[in-house]
Design a protein around this motif. Sequence first.
Motif, PDB file in Angstrom:
ATOM      1  N   PRO A 100      45.188  33.991  45.637  1.00 22.97           N
ATOM      2  CA  PRO A 100      44.072  33.708  44.730  1.00 22.97           C
ATOM      3  C   PRO A 100      43.906  32.205  44.527  1.00 22.97           C
ATOM      4  N   ARG A 129      50.235  39.003  42.452  1.00 24.94           N
ATOM      5  CA  ARG A 129      48.902  38.426  42.627  1.00 24.94           C
ATOM      6  C   ARG A 129      48.882  37.366  43.724  1.00 24.94           C
ATOM      7  N   ASP A 148      35.780  44.080  55.422  1.00 25.74           N
ATOM      8  CA  ASP A 148      37.136  44.070  54.869  1.00 25.74           C
ATOM      9  C   ASP A 148      37.564  42.650  54.495  1.00 25.74           C
ATOM     10  N   ILE A 159      35.773  41.646  51.308  1.00 25.90           N
ATOM     11  CA  ILE A 159      36.331  42.335  50.138  1.00 25.90           C
ATOM     12  C   ILE A 159      37.654  41.699  49.728  1.00 25.90           C
ATOM     13  N   ARG A 160      38.463  41.309  50.724  1.00 24.49           N
ATOM     14  CA  ARG A 160      39.733  40.648  50.415  1.00 24.49           C
ATOM     15  C   ARG A 160      39.494  39.304  49.724  1.00 24.49           C
ATOM     16  N   PHE A 175      38.618  43.873  35.798  1.00 26.74           N
ATOM     17  CA  PHE A 175      37.606  42.831  35.968  1.00 26.74           C
ATOM     18  C   PHE A 175      37.105  42.312  34.622  1.00 26.74           C
ATOM     19  N   LEU A 184      36.946  38.638  47.783  1.00 23.13           N
ATOM     20  CA  LEU A 184      36.535  38.979  46.420  1.00 23.13           C
ATOM     21  C   LEU A 184      37.734  39.342  45.563  1.00 23.13           C
ATOM     22  N   THR A 185      38.615  40.197  46.102  1.00 22.49           N
ATOM     23  CA  THR A 185      39.773  40.612  45.315  1.00 22.49           C
ATOM     24  C   THR A 185      40.742  39.462  45.074  1.00 22.49           C
ATOM     25  N   ARG A 213      42.851  43.728  36.141  1.00 28.62           N
ATOM     26  CA  ARG A 213      42.536  44.831  37.054  1.00 28.62           C
ATOM     27  C   ARG A 213      41.205  45.489  36.713  1.00 28.62           C
ATOM     28  N   ALA A 216      39.295  37.776  42.180  1.00 25.53           N
ATOM     29  CA  ALA A 216      39.529  38.629  41.010  1.00 25.53           C
ATOM     30  C   ALA A 216      40.970  38.531  40.534  1.00 25.53           C
ATOM     31  N   ALA A 217      41.903  38.457  41.491  1.00 23.48           N
ATOM     32  CA  ALA A 217      43.310  38.363  41.111  1.00 23.48           C
ATOM     33  C   ALA A 217      43.610  37.042  40.413  1.00 23.48           C
ATOM     34  N   GLY A 254      47.554  38.007  47.551  1.00 26.92           N
ATOM     35  CA  GLY A 254      46.164  37.865  47.974  1.00 26.92           C
ATOM     36  C   GLY A 254      45.683  36.437  48.050  1.00 26.92           C
TER      37      GLY A 254
END
Length: 434
Positions: free
Chosen positions: A78, A73, A21, A24-25, A39, A27-28, A37, A31-32, A76
């Motif tokens: 970013p 955004r 988890d 993945i956070r 990608f 990575l997102t 959305r 991505a953000a 997360g």
Amino acid sequence: EARKKPVDQLESDDRKLLELDKRIRSLTAVAAGFLDREFRRPKFPAVDDEMRVMARGRRAALKQMLDEEESRRAEGRPPLAIPVRNESDGTVDWKPYYSASLRDAIEAKLLEDRAPNPLVDAWSEILNAYATDAPSDFNRAVKKYLELIGQEAPPDLSLNKIRFETYFNHFAPFFDAWWMYILAFVLSVLAWLGWSGPFNRAAYLLTLLTFILHTLALMARMYISGRPPVTNLYSTAPFIGWGCVVGGLIFERLFRMGIGNIVSSVAGFATLFISFKLGADGDTFTVMQAVLDTQFWLATHVTCITLGYATTYLAGLFGTAYIIRGVFTPSLSEKEGKEIYRMIYGMLCFSTFFSFVGTVLGGLWADDSWGRFWGWDPKENGALIIVLWNALVMHARWDGMVKARGFALLAIVGNIVTSWSWFGVNELGVGLHS
């Protein structure tokens, strides 16, 4: 469900799930910052006069949309890639690439409120070159970005530090010092087999040279981070090794027995090996939590408590050398045994002082930051255990309960206690220090 469980009740599957988890956070979050959305990099149609007229009529709605998108955004956290200067007051806000490019497209192309941000185009070139696997174009785009940002650098950006950190990572001084300590240890062992004078001198000089490299590397990290030498778990390892090498070299200079060379090289190698493993997680210059972001307490409490670790380890290493030479070999004479005994005692005096003072300073910091001097936190308990154990060892000697060999054995147990307080309590996963 795994998050709801207490840490001590987590199964292996729960821990792996939480680790997945976390990744993945991460990575997102990237991505953000760089992607939409789906990608994909944001693409905007050509703008004509009719679109501009419509956009000006919806100026307030468009700006509200931009603010909401940035806020969504930002949850997360970013990566912040592009500095955007506020025209009204001249302040600089760092924005993720995606939101900066979206804002640039709307404000510069549609609303024509300002000129396009060249840094957005530079980042677009970087991402395009990366996506098409074109290294030369990628390097050229990065160079263009650095030149642009250097023309009017934000106040929180130092390109000289960035270049120096890049060189530091490429040079990898801790890795070079690692194998140099190994070579110094080999020379020290060869001194036991013959030609002790030349080999010991060579080992001492090589250890001293490696220590200088070790010191410069610590100073470089301080320059890059702008902080004292110890700020996170990774940075404790090189600093503890540095403290052990200092003590070993001093004792070797005073007693010229060769044992100082061995202890210095073993401690230097071991701690740098540990730091190599700790650095495998990624960034070693982690950002401090706001409540812990203080130069004074980092320079006093953290440095003092870490010196307590180092001196306790050094006493234990001398104790290990005493036991190995005295029990498993006939090489330890009565005179040398007394000298090593004095070394262990001297180091334990220092470790008791640094551990006690560091623990008290930590309580003062906790009172300042968390509103209580002592909370029976695992890390606090670990620091107290070191103080109590060192006090126990000292009293055992003063009361005549142990002689030289027993004193050396108790110093070795001190290394076990310190290792638990240094690493073990962090693995519990509980407490404010974890």
